[in-house]
Design a protein around this motif. Structure first.
Motif, PDB file in Angstrom:
ATOM      1  N   GLN A   1     -23.923 -25.813 -14.314  1.00 23.59           N
ATOM      2  CA  GLN A   1     -24.798 -25.911 -12.990  1.00 23.59           C
ATOM      3  C   GLN A   1     -23.775 -26.274 -11.735  1.00 23.59           C
ATOM      4  OE1 GLN A   1     -28.216 -28.347 -13.867  1.00 23.59           O
ATOM      5  NE2 GLN A   1     -29.314 -26.738 -14.973  1.00 23.59           N
ATOM      6  N   ILE A   2     -23.174 -27.295 -12.056  1.00 20.32           N
ATOM      7  CA  ILE A   2     -22.324 -27.627 -10.606  1.00 20.32           C
ATOM      8  C   ILE A   2     -21.340 -26.526 -10.587  1.00 20.32           C
ATOM      9  CG2 ILE A   2     -20.275 -29.046 -10.185  1.00 20.32           C
ATOM     10  CD1 ILE A   2     -21.876 -31.178 -11.900  1.00 20.32           C
ATOM     11  N   LYS A   3     -20.837 -25.850 -11.418  1.00 20.95           N
ATOM     12  CA  LYS A   3     -19.655 -24.696 -11.286  1.00 20.95           C
ATOM     13  C   LYS A   3     -20.564 -23.702 -10.670  1.00 20.95           C
ATOM     14  CE  LYS A   3     -16.955 -21.254 -13.310  1.00 20.95           C
ATOM     15  NZ  LYS A   3     -17.551 -19.993 -13.028  1.00 20.95           N
ATOM     16  N   ASN A   4     -21.795 -23.266 -10.985  1.00 22.04           N
ATOM     17  CA  ASN A   4     -22.746 -22.143 -10.475  1.00 22.04           C
ATOM     18  C   ASN A   4     -22.839 -22.433  -8.943  1.00 22.04           C
ATOM     19  OD1 ASN A   4     -22.779 -20.706 -12.644  1.00 22.04           O
ATOM     20  ND2 ASN A   4     -24.689 -21.409 -13.250  1.00 22.04           N
ATOM     21  N   ALA A   5     -23.055 -23.869  -8.524  1.00 17.33           N
ATOM     22  CA  ALA A   5     -23.432 -24.233  -7.260  1.00 17.33           C
ATOM     23  C   ALA A   5     -22.135 -23.905  -6.416  1.00 17.33           C
ATOM     24  CB  ALA A   5     -24.088 -25.715  -7.155  1.00 17.33           C
ATOM     25  N   TRP A   6     -21.188 -24.370  -6.926  1.00 20.95           N
ATOM     26  CA  TRP A   6     -19.821 -24.261  -5.929  1.00 20.95           C
ATOM     27  C   TRP A   6     -19.659 -22.586  -5.722  1.00 20.95           C
ATOM     28  CZ3 TRP A   6     -18.194 -27.297  -2.823  1.00 20.95           C
ATOM     29  CH2 TRP A   6     -18.238 -28.562  -3.022  1.00 20.95           C
ATOM     30  N   GLU A   7     -19.736 -21.822  -6.872  1.00 16.29           N
ATOM     31  CA  GLU A   7     -19.744 -20.436  -6.834  1.00 16.29           C
ATOM     32  C   GLU A   7     -20.665 -19.672  -5.596  1.00 16.29           C
ATOM     33  OE1 GLU A   7     -20.716 -18.888 -10.689  1.00 16.29           O
ATOM     34  OE2 GLU A   7     -18.323 -18.894 -11.169  1.00 16.29           O
ATOM     35  N   HIS A   8     -22.052 -20.355  -5.387  1.00 15.18           N
ATOM     36  CA  HIS A   8     -22.824 -20.070  -4.316  1.00 15.18           C
ATOM     37  C   HIS A   8     -22.366 -20.459  -2.951  1.00 15.18           C
ATOM     38  CE1 HIS A   8     -26.630 -19.201  -2.202  1.00 15.18           C
ATOM     39  NE2 HIS A   8     -26.504 -20.283  -1.834  1.00 15.18           N
ATOM     40  N   ARG A   9     -21.691 -21.635  -2.784  1.00 13.71           N
ATOM     41  CA  ARG A   9     -21.063 -22.275  -1.623  1.00 13.71           C
ATOM     42  C   ARG A   9     -20.173 -21.168  -1.123  1.00 13.71           C
ATOM     43  NH1 ARG A   9     -20.712 -28.446  -1.034  1.00 13.71           N
ATOM     44  NH2 ARG A   9     -20.230 -27.886   0.931  1.00 13.71           N
ATOM     45  N   LEU A  10     -19.133 -20.684  -2.169  1.00 12.45           N
ATOM     46  CA  LEU A  10     -18.027 -19.810  -1.978  1.00 12.45           C
ATOM     47  C   LEU A  10     -18.490 -18.598  -1.477  1.00 12.45           C
ATOM     48  CD1 LEU A  10     -15.017 -19.441  -2.283  1.00 12.45           C
ATOM     49  CD2 LEU A  10     -15.284 -18.554  -4.252  1.00 12.45           C
ATOM     50  N   LYS A  11     -19.634 -17.901  -1.827  1.00 12.94           N
ATOM     51  CA  LYS A  11     -20.265 -16.778  -1.279  1.00 12.94           C
ATOM     52  C   LYS A  11     -20.620 -17.005   0.105  1.00 12.94           C
ATOM     53  CE  LYS A  11     -21.661 -14.916  -5.829  1.00 12.94           C
ATOM     54  NZ  LYS A  11     -22.654 -14.588  -6.735  1.00 12.94           N
ATOM     55  N   THR A  12     -21.272 -18.138   0.170  1.00 16.35           N
ATOM     56  CA  THR A  12     -21.745 -18.634   1.637  1.00 16.35           C
ATOM     57  C   THR A  12     -20.811 -18.666   2.476  1.00 16.35           C
ATOM     58  OG1 THR A  12     -23.628 -19.752   0.517  1.00 16.35           O
ATOM     59  CG2 THR A  12     -23.299 -20.266   3.007  1.00 16.35           C
ATOM     60  N   ALA A  13     -19.634 -19.390   2.042  1.00 18.87           N
ATOM     61  CA  ALA A  13     -18.473 -19.418   2.879  1.00 18.87           C
ATOM     62  C   ALA A  13     -17.789 -18.093   3.265  1.00 18.87           C
ATOM     63  CB  ALA A  13     -17.385 -20.616   2.259  1.00 18.87           C
ATOM     64  N   HIS A  14     -17.657 -17.246   2.380  1.00 19.53           N
ATOM     65  CA  HIS A  14     -17.091 -16.013   2.647  1.00 19.53           C
ATOM     66  C   HIS A  14     -18.037 -15.381   3.765  1.00 19.53           C
ATOM     67  CE1 HIS A  14     -13.780 -15.478   0.245  1.00 19.53           C
ATOM     68  NE2 HIS A  14     -14.017 -16.071  -0.904  1.00 19.53           N
ATOM     69  N   LEU A  15     -19.364 -15.402   3.562  1.00 16.41           N
ATOM     70  CA  LEU A  15     -20.052 -14.698   4.420  1.00 16.41           C
ATOM     71  C   LEU A  15     -20.113 -15.173   6.057  1.00 16.41           C
ATOM     72  CD1 LEU A  15     -23.649 -14.335   2.465  1.00 16.41           C
ATOM     73  CD2 LEU A  15     -21.966 -12.541   3.153  1.00 16.41           C
ATOM     74  N   ALA A  16     -19.902 -16.627   6.021  1.00 16.63           N
ATOM     75  CA  ALA A  16     -19.560 -17.306   7.286  1.00 16.63           C
ATOM     76  C   ALA A  16     -18.372 -16.948   8.048  1.00 16.63           C
ATOM     77  CB  ALA A  16     -19.731 -18.889   7.181  1.00 16.63           C
ATOM     78  N   HIS A  17     -17.256 -16.579   7.179  1.00 14.57           N
ATOM     79  CA  HIS A  17     -16.049 -16.319   7.585  1.00 14.57           C
ATOM     80  C   HIS A  17     -16.194 -14.881   8.260  1.00 14.57           C
ATOM     81  CE1 HIS A  17     -11.657 -16.182   8.120  1.00 14.57           C
ATOM     82  NE2 HIS A  17     -11.591 -14.799   7.291  1.00 14.57           N
ATOM     83  N   LYS A  18     -16.964 -13.815   7.311  1.00 10.99           N
ATOM     84  CA  LYS A  18     -17.176 -12.426   7.655  1.00 10.99           C
ATOM     85  C   LYS A  18     -17.736 -12.337   9.076  1.00 10.99           C
ATOM     86  CE  LYS A  18     -19.474  -8.382   6.418  1.00 10.99           C
ATOM     87  NZ  LYS A  18     -20.830  -7.940   5.623  1.00 10.99           N
ATOM     88  N   ASP A  19     -18.535 -13.353   9.150  1.00 14.62           N
ATOM     89  CA  ASP A  19     -19.483 -13.249  10.478  1.00 14.62           C
ATOM     90  C   ASP A  19     -18.693 -13.684  11.742  1.00 14.62           C
ATOM     91  OD1 ASP A  19     -21.828 -12.432   9.352  1.00 14.62           O
ATOM     92  OD2 ASP A  19     -22.796 -14.498   9.279  1.00 14.62           O
ATOM     93  N   ALA A  20     -17.818 -14.965  11.334  1.00 18.92           N
ATOM     94  CA  ALA A  20     -16.886 -15.306  12.457  1.00 18.92           C
ATOM     95  C   ALA A  20     -15.770 -14.324  12.809  1.00 18.92           C
ATOM     96  CB  ALA A  20     -16.218 -16.390  11.884  1.00 18.92           C
ATOM     97  N   THR A  21     -15.429 -13.603  11.867  1.00 20.25           N
ATOM     98  CA  THR A  21     -14.285 -12.575  12.079  1.00 20.25           C
ATOM     99  C   THR A  21     -15.045 -11.414  13.072  1.00 20.25           C
ATOM    100  OG1 THR A  21     -13.408 -13.063   9.960  1.00 20.25           O
ATOM    101  CG2 THR A  21     -12.846 -10.879  11.025  1.00 20.25           C
ATOM    102  N   THR A  22     -16.294 -11.022  12.331  1.00 14.51           N
ATOM    103  CA  THR A  22     -17.115  -9.924  13.269  1.00 14.51           C
ATOM    104  C   THR A  22     -17.513 -10.291  14.611  1.00 14.51           C
ATOM    105  OG1 THR A  22     -17.719  -9.160  10.883  1.00 14.51           O
ATOM    106  CG2 THR A  22     -18.925  -8.156  12.743  1.00 14.51           C
ATOM    107  N   TYR A  23     -18.017 -11.236  14.854  1.00 12.41           N
ATOM    108  CA  TYR A  23     -18.802 -11.850  15.896  1.00 12.41           C
ATOM    109  C   TYR A  23     -17.900 -12.767  16.841  1.00 12.41           C
ATOM    110  CZ  TYR A  23     -22.384  -9.513  13.670  1.00 12.41           C
ATOM    111  OH  TYR A  23     -23.469  -8.730  12.964  1.00 12.41           O
ATOM    112  N   GLY A  24     -16.435 -12.895  16.562  1.00 15.64           N
ATOM    113  CA  GLY A  24     -15.818 -13.846  17.338  1.00 15.64           C
ATOM    114  C   GLY A  24     -15.998 -15.420  17.323  1.00 15.64           C
ATOM    115  N   GLY A  25     -16.061 -15.734  15.715  1.00 19.91           N
ATOM    116  CA  GLY A  25     -16.250 -17.223  15.977  1.00 19.91           C
ATOM    117  C   GLY A  25     -14.698 -18.038  15.361  1.00 19.91           C
ATOM    118  N   ASP A  26     -14.675 -19.150  14.998  1.00 16.69           N
ATOM    119  CA  ASP A  26     -13.744 -20.008  14.611  1.00 16.69           C
ATOM    120  C   ASP A  26     -13.136 -19.746  13.202  1.00 16.69           C
ATOM    121  OD1 ASP A  26     -11.725 -21.732  14.454  1.00 16.69           O
ATOM    122  OD2 ASP A  26     -12.906 -23.526  14.718  1.00 16.69           O
TER     123      ASP A  26
END
Length: 94
Positions: free
Chosen positions: A28-53
């Motif tokens: 369960q802990i590993k699955n939670a970290w996998e979910h956080r990694l997907k969320t981090a990738h989405l945040a990076h994609k948004d930052a790249t697309t829309y001009g974030g940090d």
């Protein structure tokens, strides 16, 4: 009318049951970290697309990947211990 008290017998869990619970928790802990990694990738994609940090989001991805690798290691250890306990005769946990 009198009531007879019934004593509840508590059976101690076996070593294999304890290790199975540890494995389930590690999974369960590993699955939670996998979910956080997907969320981090989405945040990076948004930052790249829309001009974030993008540097901050990249650091976040790196940190999550480190924690995910640690969780994967813990999961492997828990699996190995559980499999070893089930391949040997059952012992009661003390």
């Amino acid at each position: 009318m009198t009531a007879t008290r019934i004593r509840i017998r508590h059976v101690r869990p076996t070593e294999a049951q304890i290790l199975k619970a540890r494995y389930d928790e590690a999974r369960q802990i590993k699955n939670a970290w996998e979910h956080r990694l997907k969320t981090a990738h989405l945040a990076h994609k948004d930052a790249t697309t829309y001009g974030g940090d993008t540097e901050a989001t990249r650091r976040n991805i790196n940190a999550v990947q480190i924690n995910l690798a640690d969780a994967a290691g813990e999961l492997q250890v828990a699996l190995d211990l559980w499999m070893h306990a089930t391949s040997t005769p059952e012992r009661r946990a003390s």
